[in-house]
Scaffold this motif. Sequence first.
Motif, PDB file in Angstrom:
ATOM      1  N   ILE A  14       0.852  -1.202   0.000  1.00 16.47           N
ATOM      2  CA  ILE A  14       0.000   0.000   0.000  1.00 16.47           C
ATOM      3  C   ILE A  14       0.880   1.241   0.000  1.00 16.47           C
ATOM      4  O   ILE A  14       0.624   2.204  -0.724  1.00 16.47           O
ATOM      5  CB  ILE A  14      -0.968  -0.015   1.207  1.00 16.47           C
ATOM      6  CG1 ILE A  14      -1.984  -1.153   1.050  1.00 16.47           C
ATOM      7  CG2 ILE A  14      -1.681   1.325   1.355  1.00 16.47           C
ATOM      8  CD1 ILE A  14      -2.780  -1.468   2.312  1.00 16.47           C
ATOM      9  N   ALA A  20      -3.788   5.297   6.621  1.00 17.89           N
ATOM     10  CA  ALA A  20      -4.443   3.991   6.526  1.00 17.89           C
ATOM     11  C   ALA A  20      -4.127   3.149   7.759  1.00 17.89           C
ATOM     12  O   ALA A  20      -5.004   2.457   8.288  1.00 17.89           O
ATOM     13  CB  ALA A  20      -4.001   3.268   5.253  1.00 17.89           C
ATOM     14  N   THR A  31      -6.665   1.613  10.383  1.00 17.21           N
ATOM     15  CA  THR A  31      -6.570   0.165  10.551  1.00 17.21           C
ATOM     16  C   THR A  31      -6.485  -0.206  12.026  1.00 17.21           C
ATOM     17  O   THR A  31      -7.181  -1.113  12.491  1.00 17.21           O
ATOM     18  CB  THR A  31      -5.325  -0.367   9.804  1.00 17.21           C
ATOM     19  OG1 THR A  31      -5.509  -0.167   8.405  1.00 17.21           O
ATOM     20  CG2 THR A  31      -5.080  -1.831  10.100  1.00 17.21           C
ATOM     21  N   GLY A  44      -9.519   0.087   6.568  1.00 22.32           N
ATOM     22  CA  GLY A  44      -8.853   1.360   6.833  1.00 22.32           C
ATOM     23  C   GLY A  44      -8.340   2.015   5.569  1.00 22.32           C
ATOM     24  O   GLY A  44      -8.463   3.234   5.381  1.00 22.32           O
ATOM     25  N   THR A  45      -7.801   1.208   4.667  1.00 21.27           N
ATOM     26  CA  THR A  45      -7.286   1.738   3.406  1.00 21.27           C
ATOM     27  C   THR A  45      -8.424   2.243   2.523  1.00 21.27           C
ATOM     28  O   THR A  45      -8.311   3.325   1.916  1.00 21.27           O
ATOM     29  CB  THR A  45      -6.466   0.660   2.675  1.00 21.27           C
ATOM     30  OG1 THR A  45      -5.423   0.219   3.546  1.00 21.27           O
ATOM     31  CG2 THR A  45      -5.859   1.207   1.393  1.00 21.27           C
ATOM     32  N   VAL A  83      -9.578   5.644   3.816  1.00 24.80           N
ATOM     33  CA  VAL A  83      -8.670   6.736   3.433  1.00 24.80           C
ATOM     34  C   VAL A  83      -8.801   7.027   1.943  1.00 24.80           C
ATOM     35  O   VAL A  83      -8.817   8.193   1.532  1.00 24.80           O
ATOM     36  CB  VAL A  83      -7.212   6.392   3.812  1.00 24.80           C
ATOM     37  CG1 VAL A  83      -6.249   7.450   3.270  1.00 24.80           C
ATOM     38  CG2 VAL A  83      -7.055   6.277   5.312  1.00 24.80           C
TER      39      VAL A  83
END
Length: 164
Positions: free
Chosen positions: A83, A95, A99, A154-155, A158
Amino acid sequence: MLIHSFLILVLTITLITDILSRKILNIITFPAMLLGIGYHTYINGLEGLTFSLIGLLVGFTILLIPFLLGGIGAGDVKLMAAIGALMGAQFVFYAFLLTALIGGIISIFLMLKNRTLFPFFKRIYFKLIYKQQLATEPRKKHISIPYGVPIVLGTFIVMFWGGI
């Protein structure tokens, strides 16, 4: 943008494989790292290479200590590194923050469901106050979550709402 589409694909595959087999596959993470480095280098030259490598390093080091302590798997570390290579250091840091928050919330819900949250805090309290282990009921079964799920969630947050 091409890089966002590729990241969505990587995250989707990771979500599925981590839920079904509790594995984050090298065949997904390593090509994602290489594509991120190659893409940013091609688009922005040496500056793009630096952007991607710093992102990869930040993503890798953020989860290195939890991995070394046995809290997460190597696939989780490699996914965060991928990522970072794709999206850069600032993105992967945000992120990671989301997370950690999502992973904590999931863990609390699982501990409540399995009735292990209050005994957990009782053991911590006893250890802090009396500097020794609490000798009461045996611990219940270890609860773990496939940490790729919070990483993916989480990614995605974002990506779609983070404004980065």
